[in-house]
Design an enzyme around this catalytic site. Structure first.
Site, PDB file in Angstrom:
ATOM      1  N   SER A   1      -0.529  22.790  18.255  1.00  0.00           N
ATOM      2  CA  SER A   1       0.818  22.513  17.773  1.00  0.00           C
ATOM      3  C   SER A   1       1.809  22.686  18.902  1.00  0.00           C
ATOM      4  CB  SER A   1       1.148  23.476  16.620  1.00  0.00           C
ATOM      5  OG  SER A   1       2.371  23.133  16.025  1.00  0.00           O
ATOM      6  N   ASP A   2       2.880  21.902  18.856  1.00  0.00           N
ATOM      7  CA  ASP A   2       3.941  22.032  19.845  1.00  0.00           C
ATOM      8  C   ASP A   2       5.268  21.722  19.170  1.00  0.00           C
ATOM      9  OD1 ASP A   2       4.415  22.412  22.855  1.00  0.00           O
ATOM     10  OD2 ASP A   2       5.655  20.675  22.354  1.00  0.00           O
ATOM     11  N   THR A   3       6.291  22.512  19.481  1.00  0.00           N
ATOM     12  CA  THR A   3       7.603  22.367  18.858  1.00  0.00           C
ATOM     13  C   THR A   3       8.679  22.241  19.921  1.00  0.00           C
ATOM     14  OG1 THR A   3       6.891  23.698  16.966  1.00  0.00           O
ATOM     15  CG2 THR A   3       9.274  23.459  17.283  1.00  0.00           C
TER      16      THR A   3
END
EC number: 3.6.1.9
Length: 190
Positions: free
Chosen positions: A67-69
């Site tokens: 995941s990356d935000t």
């Protein structure tokens, strides 16, 4: 889980999924002209692929979640702050305005490399703080490892006047998207 984020670990745990935390050492640099969706999907996939490859080589299976935000304001990507001055710059620019939070999610099966990648976008509306309030918030240390320099699940919640979209996306792992993606691997969350 290809992440050392305590927030993401808590969210995975809340789903009752058995999991192992194995942070990724994937390269997180991207070209400056990439669109936000491409950034978060590519980085989530890189993280998941790196850990899935390690697991495959060691003979372990499983679905690796990456995941990356990022936070995007007026087309500018606001990642994690480099230092306190950078955090102050970001928080000052967000005050009294709305911005988007993009989170990419990637699932990679270690055994065969099968992958699914997607993203979510949430609009966040912020209140205005004084520079003194911003400095006091930075002094708590909370902003220093957060995209956009705030944590919606912490003291940073006092900055947020409303959201349009998924709250968990802003935290860093959109659970409804994740559960839909897990179904593609025949993993059903009640």
């Amino acid at each position: 889980m290809a992440s050392s984020s305590p927030r993401r670990q808590e969210l995975i745990t809340s789903l009752g999924l058995p999991h192992v935390v194995q942070p990724s050492d994937a390269d997180e640099t991207v070209p400056a002209d990439w669109a936000p969706t491409r950034i978060v999907e590519a980085l989530a996939l890189r993280k998941a692929q790196a850990v899935a490859q390690e697991r495959h080589v060691s003979g372990e299976d499983g679905i690796v979640i990456g995941s990356d935000t990022i936070v995007v304001l007026d087309g500018e990507v606001l990642g994690k702050p480099h230092d306190e001055a950078d955090a102050e710059r970001m928080l000052t620019s967000l005050q009294g305005r709305s911005h988007e939070v993009y989170t990419g999610v990637a699932l990679v099966r270690a055994a065969d490399g099968r992958q699914e990648v997607s993203h979510r976008v949430t609009t966040v509306h912020m209140t205005a703080w004084t520079q003194e309030q911003i400095r006091r918030y930075i002094a708590t240390g909370e902003p220093m490892d957060k995209a956009g320099s705030y944590a919606i699940q912490g003291i940073g919640a006092t900055l947020v006047t409303g959201i349009e979209g998924c709250y968990f996306n802003v935290v860093g792992l959109p659970l409804s998207l994740l559960t839909d993606m897990l179904k593609m691997f025949d993993i059903i969350i009640p």
